[in-house]
Design a protein around this motif. Structure first.
Motif, PDB file in Angstrom:
ATOM      1  N   LEU A   1       6.223  42.797 -71.972  1.00  0.00           N
ATOM      2  CA  LEU A   1       5.395  43.701 -71.369  1.00  0.00           C
ATOM      3  C   LEU A   1       4.968  43.350 -69.859  1.00  0.00           C
ATOM      4  O   LEU A   1       5.353  44.232 -68.850  1.00  0.00           O
ATOM      5  CB  LEU A   1       4.612  44.509 -72.182  1.00  0.00           C
ATOM      6  CG  LEU A   1       3.899  45.724 -71.536  1.00  0.00           C
ATOM      7  CD1 LEU A   1       4.900  46.885 -71.261  1.00  0.00           C
ATOM      8  CD2 LEU A   1       2.780  46.298 -72.509  1.00  0.00           C
ATOM      9  N   PHE A   2       4.047  42.395 -69.896  1.00  0.00           N
ATOM     10  CA  PHE A   2       3.512  42.212 -68.751  1.00  0.00           C
ATOM     11  C   PHE A   2       4.239  40.672 -68.035  1.00  0.00           C
ATOM     12  O   PHE A   2       4.294  39.920 -68.804  1.00  0.00           O
ATOM     13  CB  PHE A   2       2.030  42.003 -68.599  1.00  0.00           C
ATOM     14  CG  PHE A   2       1.470  43.456 -68.831  1.00  0.00           C
ATOM     15  CD1 PHE A   2       1.264  44.318 -67.873  1.00  0.00           C
ATOM     16  CD2 PHE A   2       0.935  43.632 -70.129  1.00  0.00           C
ATOM     17  CE1 PHE A   2       0.700  45.569 -68.114  1.00  0.00           C
ATOM     18  CE2 PHE A   2       0.089  44.949 -70.548  1.00  0.00           C
ATOM     19  CZ  PHE A   2       0.313  45.920 -69.320  1.00  0.00           C
ATOM     20  N   LEU A   3       4.289  40.868 -66.819  1.00  0.00           N
ATOM     21  CA  LEU A   3       4.989  39.654 -66.115  1.00  0.00           C
ATOM     22  C   LEU A   3       4.278  39.065 -65.103  1.00  0.00           C
ATOM     23  O   LEU A   3       3.374  39.543 -64.282  1.00  0.00           O
ATOM     24  CB  LEU A   3       6.616  40.056 -65.546  1.00  0.00           C
ATOM     25  CG  LEU A   3       7.217  40.674 -66.461  1.00  0.00           C
ATOM     26  CD1 LEU A   3       8.779  40.955 -65.718  1.00  0.00           C
ATOM     27  CD2 LEU A   3       7.957  40.013 -67.716  1.00  0.00           C
ATOM     28  N   GLY A   4       4.341  37.822 -64.966  1.00  0.00           N
ATOM     29  CA  GLY A   4       3.765  37.002 -63.975  1.00  0.00           C
ATOM     30  C   GLY A   4       4.470  36.794 -62.513  1.00  0.00           C
ATOM     31  O   GLY A   4       5.564  37.458 -62.574  1.00  0.00           O
ATOM     32  N   ALA A   5       3.880  36.271 -61.642  1.00  0.00           N
ATOM     33  CA  ALA A   5       4.784  36.269 -60.372  1.00  0.00           C
ATOM     34  C   ALA A   5       6.016  35.719 -60.222  1.00  0.00           C
ATOM     35  O   ALA A   5       6.807  36.094 -59.603  1.00  0.00           O
ATOM     36  CB  ALA A   5       3.840  35.374 -59.288  1.00  0.00           C
ATOM     37  N   ARG A   6       6.152  34.840 -61.350  1.00  0.00           N
ATOM     38  CA  ARG A   6       7.525  33.964 -61.488  1.00  0.00           C
ATOM     39  C   ARG A   6       8.326  34.597 -62.326  1.00  0.00           C
ATOM     40  O   ARG A   6       9.585  34.354 -62.665  1.00  0.00           O
ATOM     41  CB  ARG A   6       7.329  32.541 -61.659  1.00  0.00           C
ATOM     42  CG  ARG A   6       6.563  31.710 -60.815  1.00  0.00           C
ATOM     43  CD  ARG A   6       6.310  30.322 -61.017  1.00  0.00           C
ATOM     44  NE  ARG A   6       5.591  29.629 -60.076  1.00  0.00           N
ATOM     45  CZ  ARG A   6       5.222  28.351 -59.843  1.00  0.00           C
ATOM     46  NH1 ARG A   6       5.554  27.504 -61.086  1.00  0.00           N
ATOM     47  NH2 ARG A   6       4.617  27.717 -58.979  1.00  0.00           N
ATOM     48  N   GLY A   7       7.891  35.856 -62.823  1.00  0.00           N
ATOM     49  CA  GLY A   7       9.009  36.414 -63.688  1.00  0.00           C
ATOM     50  C   GLY A   7       8.804  36.235 -65.244  1.00  0.00           C
ATOM     51  O   GLY A   7       9.339  36.690 -66.355  1.00  0.00           O
ATOM     52  N   GLY A   8       8.128  35.269 -65.592  1.00  0.00           N
ATOM     53  CA  GLY A   8       7.767  34.932 -66.945  1.00  0.00           C
ATOM     54  C   GLY A   8       6.646  35.836 -67.390  1.00  0.00           C
ATOM     55  O   GLY A   8       6.089  36.595 -66.792  1.00  0.00           O
ATOM     56  N   ARG A   9       6.595  35.667 -68.862  1.00  0.00           N
ATOM     57  CA  ARG A   9       5.507  36.321 -69.674  1.00  0.00           C
ATOM     58  C   ARG A   9       4.029  36.128 -68.682  1.00  0.00           C
ATOM     59  O   ARG A   9       3.861  34.975 -68.381  1.00  0.00           O
ATOM     60  CB  ARG A   9       5.378  35.923 -70.783  1.00  0.00           C
ATOM     61  CG  ARG A   9       4.308  36.867 -71.840  1.00  0.00           C
ATOM     62  CD  ARG A   9       4.202  36.462 -73.121  1.00  0.00           C
ATOM     63  NE  ARG A   9       5.547  36.805 -73.881  1.00  0.00           N
ATOM     64  CZ  ARG A   9       5.865  37.915 -74.363  1.00  0.00           C
ATOM     65  NH1 ARG A   9       5.198  39.064 -74.493  1.00  0.00           N
ATOM     66  NH2 ARG A   9       7.173  37.983 -75.032  1.00  0.00           N
ATOM     67  N   LEU A  10       3.325  37.189 -68.497  1.00  0.00           N
ATOM     68  CA  LEU A  10       1.796  37.094 -67.911  1.00  0.00           C
ATOM     69  C   LEU A  10       0.853  36.297 -68.968  1.00  0.00           C
ATOM     70  O   LEU A  10       0.976  36.144 -69.966  1.00  0.00           O
ATOM     71  CB  LEU A  10       1.154  38.334 -67.727  1.00  0.00           C
ATOM     72  CG  LEU A  10      -0.133  38.466 -67.163  1.00  0.00           C
ATOM     73  CD1 LEU A  10      -0.048  38.163 -65.612  1.00  0.00           C
ATOM     74  CD2 LEU A  10      -0.742  39.694 -67.311  1.00  0.00           C
ATOM     75  N   GLY A  11       0.186  35.164 -68.219  1.00  0.00           N
ATOM     76  CA  GLY A  11      -0.372  34.239 -68.975  1.00  0.00           C
ATOM     77  C   GLY A  11      -1.870  34.727 -69.053  1.00  0.00           C
ATOM     78  O   GLY A  11      -2.206  35.671 -68.125  1.00  0.00           O
TER      79      GLY A  11
END
Length: 294
Positions: A208-218
């Protein structure tokens, strides 16, 4: 069975059979390595583990300045080890149940009052993908009371728009369904349509939420999102404070303790009762200020 072998097998037992989190297992093993060192220094083996030996180890930790929470964690780690060793036949008797756990000093959680909560969501309209994500993260944490790690683990498929709920996988892999309010759903929709698509990458999957590099938000970035959003709104707060606030505001609004317990995913009502203390504290403060005979 040697000490290192016991810890290796205990780790597999805790992870594979009991479903303990990696964080818990790492903490237990760190404590138990200290216990093994203590045993070695005093010429003891694993089969010498008994209450006096463990108490001497705990006493050394207290003398070094360890607090009650640290001692309680060490007792829990030893109990897990002695229970396992008893099951494996290394110990004839399990001394774990005779180890006393120090009473925890439970401080009242910091919560936003209703006015602060309104301020947190009344800022300018988000425009950039990061701003949209921050707004959705804060709205969803407050609306559902879920933990930051639970939020980061959400997939788009966990949102049920027909029932306005979200499926959450909590501690111990226990699943629960939590209602979501309209403003939070609107914020999530705005993020999905206007922000998520801009950050999509090969590693995005259904997160649902992504980080800056497109992976799952940490978890770390999610915490930073919360701090940045609240600071911009002029509110002093933290991610877990949104969970505390959601629970307190539910109780202030008339929700019963059992419902709030299920809402938060607490295994025991004792964990939820601290929020009643917050409500009572506020009631007492209001009474002293407003009642002519207070």
């Amino acid at each position: 069975m040697s000490g290192p072998e016991a810890l290796e097998r205990l780790s597999a037992h805790l992870t594979g059979e009991l479903g303990r989190s990696p964080h818990t297992v790492r903490g237990y093993l760190s404590d138990l390595r200290s216990l093994l060192t203590h045993l070695d220094e005093h010429g003891h083996d694993l089969d010498d583990l008994d209450v006096p030996v463990v108490r001497s180890w705990l006493s050394r930790a207290r003398e070094s300045g360890a607090g009650r929470s640290t001692i309680a964690r060490r007792v829990a780690a030893v109990r897990a080890l002695t229970r396992f060793l008893h099951r494996e036949g290394v110990l004839a008797v399990d001394p774990g149940p005779r180890l006393a756990v120090p009473a925890q000093h439970r401080t009242l959680p910091t919560v936003l009052d209703e006015e602060q909560a309104r301020s947190a969501f009344s800022g300018p309209e988000p425009e950039t993908p990061v701003e949209l994500r921050r707004g959705a993260v804060v709205e969803l944490l407050y609306a559902t009371g879920i933990r930051v790690a639970e939020l980061c683990a959400l997939d788009r498929s966990d949102l049920d728009r027909t029932r306005d709920t979200v499926r959450v996988l909590g501690k111990g892999d226990k699943e629960r369904t939590v209602p979501v309010g309209g403003p939070a759903l609107d914020a999530v929709d705005a993020w999905i349509t206007g922000g998520r698509s801009a950050l999509l990458g090969p590693r995005s999957g259904d997160a649902l939420f992504l980080g800056a590099r497109g992976g799952r938000l940490g978890v770390r970035q999610a915490r930073e999102d919360v701090h940045a959003h609240l600071r911009a709104a002029g509110v002093d707060g933290a991610p877990h404070g949104l969970r505390h606030s959601a629970a307190t505001h539910l109780l202030n609004g008339g929700a019963d303790l059992r419902s709030v317990q299920e809402f938060l995913g607490h295994a025991s009502p004792r964990s939820t009762q601290i929020y009643t203390h917050v409500s009572v504290d506020r009631l007492r403060s209001a009474y002293q200020q407003a009642h002519p005979r207070a």
